[in-house]
Design an enzyme around this catalytic site. Structure first.
Site, PDB file in Angstrom:
ATOM      1  N   SER A 151       0.851  -1.187   0.000  1.00  0.00           N
ATOM      2  CA  SER A 151       0.000   0.000   0.000  1.00  0.00           C
ATOM      3  C   SER A 151       0.883   1.231   0.000  1.00  0.00           C
ATOM      4  O   SER A 151       2.037   1.186   0.452  1.00  0.00           O
ATOM      5  CB  SER A 151      -0.879   0.013   1.261  1.00  0.00           C
ATOM      6  OG  SER A 151      -1.542   1.251   1.425  1.00  0.00           O
ATOM      7  N   TYR A 164      -1.565   0.741  10.630  1.00  0.00           N
ATOM      8  CA  TYR A 164      -1.520   0.265   9.249  1.00  0.00           C
ATOM      9  C   TYR A 164      -0.202   0.661   8.607  1.00  0.00           C
ATOM     10  O   TYR A 164       0.397  -0.125   7.863  1.00  0.00           O
ATOM     11  CB  TYR A 164      -2.713   0.832   8.476  1.00  0.00           C
ATOM     12  CG  TYR A 164      -2.931   0.210   7.127  1.00  0.00           C
ATOM     13  CD1 TYR A 164      -2.998  -1.179   6.965  1.00  0.00           C
ATOM     14  CD2 TYR A 164      -3.114   1.003   5.995  1.00  0.00           C
ATOM     15  CE1 TYR A 164      -3.213  -1.751   5.719  1.00  0.00           C
ATOM     16  CE2 TYR A 164      -3.341   0.444   4.750  1.00  0.00           C
ATOM     17  CZ  TYR A 164      -3.382  -0.928   4.617  1.00  0.00           C
ATOM     18  OH  TYR A 164      -3.603  -1.489   3.374  1.00  0.00           O
TER      19      TYR A 164
END
Length: 266
Positions: A151, A164
């Site tokens: 990501s 995250y």
């Protein structure tokens, strides 16, 4: 791309047929993982669709001809069972690590230990365990491929993203190390780093099932990426000639010029 394996190009090898490419795809029950199974099956690949939700996998297998294997990639016994099932059917040349996810948007001062533990377990330890298990097979093939879907959260930090960010930065670093370690074995290592992707469950899961809050993530963004957009990039990367290694592919919608700059209209 077709969701029906019976509509494949007649000139393409049928899934599992002679000369077919073969891949394990994790996170296959939804979103980018599901779209990647469809994309590779549509190219005639033999695909092992891996996720925890057996019911969704079975439906996907019925539609695409993929082999459904219900497994938790962070559980050693499940990984061993998956490896044995793939070995029994002739092995694969490609591992596509898509399983992962985010939980929570808390700032570090309010971080929930259980959310951080889940993100590190799935994104980092799960990816490590399945990759470790399949590397001997990929090396033995002679032209193996590992693709990790990470990501842009693994290269750009943001408020409320600490957990995250930590997981994806770790996965990003692990992927870079793996590329260095496996080059001598002719295993190419690809990383795809998506920005804003509107999928069925990502934001909903992250925000604890709050559908209203999840929809606000995409509010006013005319064309966020779709799961199919990302799956098409994955498909291209793993079907390119093996000597071509797309080390890192950052993919964002045009409306997202950077992690911190997202154009919303209306």
């Amino acid at each position: 791309m077709t969701s029906d394996a019976t509509q494949l190009n007649p000139a393409s090898p049928q899934p599992g047929g002679p000369g077919a490419r073969a891949a394990v795809v994790t996170g296959a029950s939804t979103g980018i993982g599901e779209a990647t199974v469809r994309a590779l099956a549509g190219e005639g690949w033999r695909v092992y669709a891996v996720a925890r939700r057996a019911d969704r996998l079975e439906r996907l297998a019925a539609e695409t001809g993929a082999v459904a294997v219900a497994a938790d990639i962070a559980e050693d016994d499940d990984v061993a069972r998956l490896l044995a099932a793939v070995e029994a059917r002739g092995g694969v040349d490609t591992l596509v690590n898509i399983a992962g996810g985010a939980r929570g948007r808390d700032w570090l001062a309010d971080a929930k230990t259980e959310d951080w533990e889940w993100m590190l377990r799935v994104n980092v330890l799960g990816t490590m365990k399945i990759t470790r298990a399949f590397l001997p097979m990929l090396r033995a093939h002679g032209e193996g491929t590992v693709l990790n879907l990470t990501s842009t959260a693994g290269i750009d930090a943001y408020e409320g993203g600490g957990g995250y960010n930590a997981a994806k930065y770790a996965e990003h670093g692990m992927t870079q190390a793996l590329r260095l370690e496996e080059a001598e074995h002719n295993v190419r290592v690809i990383e795809v780093l998506p920005g804003l992707v509107k999928t069925e469950e990502f934001a909903l899961r992250r925000l604890g099932g709050d559908a209203v809050a999840a929809e606000k993530v995409y509010a006013g963004v005319e064309k966020p990426l779709t799961a199919e957009d990302v799956a098409d990039v994955v498909r291209y990367a793993v079907t390119a000639p093996h000597h071509v290694n797309l080390d890192e592919i950052v993919i964002r919608p045009v409306a997202q010029a950077a992690t911190h700059k997202l154009i919303r209209r209306g």
